[in-house]
Scaffold this active site. Structure first.
Site, PDB file in Angstrom:
ATOM      1  N   HIS A  13       0.858  -1.200   0.000  1.00 24.62           N
ATOM      2  CA  HIS A  13       0.000   0.000   0.000  1.00 24.62           C
ATOM      3  C   HIS A  13       0.885   1.238   0.000  1.00 24.62           C
ATOM      4  O   HIS A  13       1.231   1.779   1.051  1.00 24.62           O
ATOM      5  CB  HIS A  13      -0.911  -0.023   1.238  1.00 24.62           C
ATOM      6  CG  HIS A  13      -1.942   1.070   1.268  1.00 24.62           C
ATOM      7  ND1 HIS A  13      -3.279   0.851   1.508  1.00 24.62           N
ATOM      8  CD2 HIS A  13      -1.842   2.404   1.094  1.00 24.62           C
ATOM      9  CE1 HIS A  13      -3.940   1.982   1.480  1.00 24.62           C
ATOM     10  NE2 HIS A  13      -3.084   2.955   1.244  1.00 24.62           N
ATOM     11  N   ASP A 142      -9.793   7.789  -8.014  1.00 23.56           N
ATOM     12  CA  ASP A 142      -9.927   8.781  -6.947  1.00 23.56           C
ATOM     13  C   ASP A 142     -11.431   8.978  -6.703  1.00 23.56           C
ATOM     14  O   ASP A 142     -12.190   9.214  -7.651  1.00 23.56           O
ATOM     15  CB  ASP A 142      -9.264  10.091  -7.417  1.00 23.56           C
ATOM     16  CG  ASP A 142      -9.206  11.142  -6.339  1.00 23.56           C
ATOM     17  OD1 ASP A 142     -10.174  11.245  -5.550  1.00 23.56           O
ATOM     18  OD2 ASP A 142      -8.204  11.875  -6.293  1.00 23.56           O
ATOM     19  N   GLU A 204     -11.684   4.451   6.628  1.00 24.72           N
ATOM     20  CA  GLU A 204     -10.463   5.012   7.227  1.00 24.72           C
ATOM     21  C   GLU A 204     -10.797   6.175   8.159  1.00 24.72           C
ATOM     22  O   GLU A 204      -9.982   6.599   8.963  1.00 24.72           O
ATOM     23  CB  GLU A 204      -9.455   5.425   6.157  1.00 24.72           C
ATOM     24  CG  GLU A 204      -9.969   6.390   5.131  1.00 24.72           C
ATOM     25  CD  GLU A 204      -8.985   6.642   3.991  1.00 24.72           C
ATOM     26  OE1 GLU A 204      -9.417   6.604   2.834  1.00 24.72           O
ATOM     27  OE2 GLU A 204      -7.809   6.907   4.251  1.00 24.72           O
TER      28      GLU A 204
HETATM   29  P1  5GP Z   1      -0.964   9.407  -6.546  1.00 24.84           P
HETATM   30  O1  5GP Z   1      -2.209   8.630  -6.848  1.00 24.84           O
HETATM   31  O2  5GP Z   1      -1.028  10.805  -7.113  1.00 24.84           O
HETATM   32  O3  5GP Z   1       0.295   8.711  -6.931  1.00 24.84           O
HETATM   33  O4  5GP Z   1      -0.856   9.531  -4.949  1.00 24.84           O
HETATM   34  C1  5GP Z   1      -1.541  10.504  -4.191  1.00 24.84           C
HETATM   35  C2  5GP Z   1      -3.021  10.189  -4.111  1.00 24.84           C
HETATM   36  O5  5GP Z   1      -3.223   8.979  -3.370  1.00 24.84           O
HETATM   37  C3  5GP Z   1      -3.835  11.229  -3.335  1.00 24.84           C
HETATM   38  O6  5GP Z   1      -4.243  12.296  -4.158  1.00 24.84           O
HETATM   39  C4  5GP Z   1      -5.028  10.406  -2.828  1.00 24.84           C
HETATM   40  O7  5GP Z   1      -6.009  10.296  -3.830  1.00 24.84           O
HETATM   41  C5  5GP Z   1      -4.423   9.041  -2.607  1.00 24.84           C
HETATM   42  N1  5GP Z   1      -4.073   8.823  -1.184  1.00 24.84           N
HETATM   43  C6  5GP Z   1      -2.850   8.896  -0.630  1.00 24.84           C
HETATM   44  N2  5GP Z   1      -2.915   8.607   0.692  1.00 24.84           N
HETATM   45  C7  5GP Z   1      -4.193   8.355   0.973  1.00 24.84           C
HETATM   46  C8  5GP Z   1      -4.884   7.982   2.179  1.00 24.84           C
HETATM   47  O8  5GP Z   1      -4.328   7.835   3.273  1.00 24.84           O
HETATM   48  N3  5GP Z   1      -6.229   7.800   2.062  1.00 24.84           N
HETATM   49  C9  5GP Z   1      -6.884   7.936   0.879  1.00 24.84           C
HETATM   50  N4  5GP Z   1      -8.202   7.722   0.857  1.00 24.84           N
HETATM   51  N5  5GP Z   1      -6.258   8.271  -0.262  1.00 24.84           N
HETATM   52  C10 5GP Z   1      -4.931   8.482  -0.218  1.00 24.84           C
END
Ligand code: 5GP
Length: 342
Positions: A13, A142, A204
């Site tokens: 993760h 997302d 969460e």
């Molecule tokens: P990326 O998808 O841009 O590589 O990583 C960042 C994205 O991962 C954030 O914009 C968010 O959508 C998601 N993300 C990162 N950490 C978390 C978390 O702890 N909870 C949730 N729900 N989404 C997360």
């Protein structure tokens, strides 16, 4: 910590942009300055103690992500970020890594979603040539996205899973938990029909608890966080009956105060029931952590023995989404470690 460091580990993760370290951010700024000499990055991305200084809630963490994503808007930057992140996991003795990321397009730099995914895969390919780490990719949906946008991501995941060395092994749901995930369920069904695995961020925080029954009915192949799920006996029963592993990120949960102390973590509940859990970092850059540290925290908080830590690490690998025969081959590294430390 020395034992936790030496232990072979599987990280399941890890959000790409959240995993970018300060050192990597500096490299990304340098890259950006090559084409934009006057570029000035937001001061907040450069604070070394970002998490502790600035983040008190999950909402605070969500303010950090766009600042990092602003530095990964070209294929070159995305590849650089990927290489840096993988190298740091490799330095921490992670042997199997599942990265996850939300494919983004950028009209200013003309980066398409396909370009984004190919840039991540290029970073993975570059590391695979020189580092002893196996990396697989999950494409993220997302929660804030429109269904059409998410649908495009699922179609790309299906397509990429068939080609490109099959490094794309699944799709996942993340993003601001204030947004209901149920509208994406048909897309996850479709992904599954095409052989992709599914991980869902669930429970969460207290947001959108009413989606849980339907989301769990899918059922997902793994659950991200699941911090509050053990409070409900019906949800707990579904998770146990389906043996759905939980990806637990102690530091992330503590910094965002979704668990008040490490001791309050749901890890204890699932450990004591011998339910499969994987210790993970979530966003090792943003939360200033690394996987060995997560193992160390678990060990100190719950008095784990070396054998417990080894079993937890191996359990992580076995929960991976790569084909079983591949995971089985990687298990040899764990077997060798056990022999050396017998
Ligand atoms: P990326 O998808 O841009 O590589 O990583 C960042 C994205 O991962 C954030 O914009 C968010 O959508 C998601 N993300 C990162 N950490 C978390 C978390 O702890 N909870 C949730 N729900 N989404 C997360």
């Amino acid at each position: 910590l020395a034992y936790c460091k030496s232990l072979p580990k599987a990280e399941l993760h890890a959000h790409l942009n959240g995993s970018v370290s300060v050192r990597a951010i500096e490299k990304l700024i340098e890259l950006r300055k090559r084409s934009e000499p006057d570029y000035k990055a937001d001061d907040r991305v450069l604070s070394t103690a970002k998490a502790q200084d600035k983040i008190r809630t999950l909402a605070d963490a969500f303010l950090m992500f766009p600042l990092i994503q602003a530095l990964t808007q070209t294929s070159e930057a995305v590849t650089l970020a990927t290489v840096e992140v993988i190298s740091e996991f490799n330095d921490d003795n992670v042997k199997y890594l599942e990265l996850r990321t939300t494919p983004r397009e950028n009209t200013v730099t003309s980066m398409s979603k396909v370009d984004y995914i190919e840039a991540v895969l290029a970073g993975i390919a570059r590391c695979s040539e020189r580092l002893p780490i196996i990396v697989r990719l999950l494409l993220s949906i997302d929660r804030r996205q429109e269904v059409a946008d998410a649908s495009e991501t699922v179609d790309l995941a299906i397509e990429f899973a068939k080609s490109k060395n099959a490094r794309v092994v699944g799709v996942e749901l993340s993003g601001d938990p204030k947004f209901d995930g149920r509208k994406f369920l048909p897309l996850f069904q479709k992904a599954r029909e095409h052989g992709l695995k599914i991980a869902l961020h669930l429970a969460e925080s207290c947001d959108w608890m009413e989606e849980l029954s339907e989301m769990l009915a899918l059922p997902p192949d793994r659950i991200g966080h699941g911090t509050l799920l053990h409070n409900d006996p019906v949800h707990t029963a579904v998770i146990r009956e389906n043996s759905i592993p939980l990806e637990i990120c102690l530091t992330s949960n503590f910094i965002c105060q979704t668990t008040k102390t490490f001791k309050d973590s749901h890890l204890d509940f699932w450990f004591s029931r011998k339910h499969p859990v994987c210790l993970c970092t979530d966003d090792q850059g943003v939360f200033d952590t690394y996987l060995s540290k997560e193992f160390e925290i678990a060990s100190e908080t719950f008095n784990l023995t070396k054998q417990d830590l080894f079993d937890t690490s191996l359990c992580g690998l076995r929960c991976g989404f790569a084909p079983k025969e591949e995971l089985y081959a990687i298990e040899r590294i764990w077997a060798l470690f056990a022999k050396e430390h017998a």
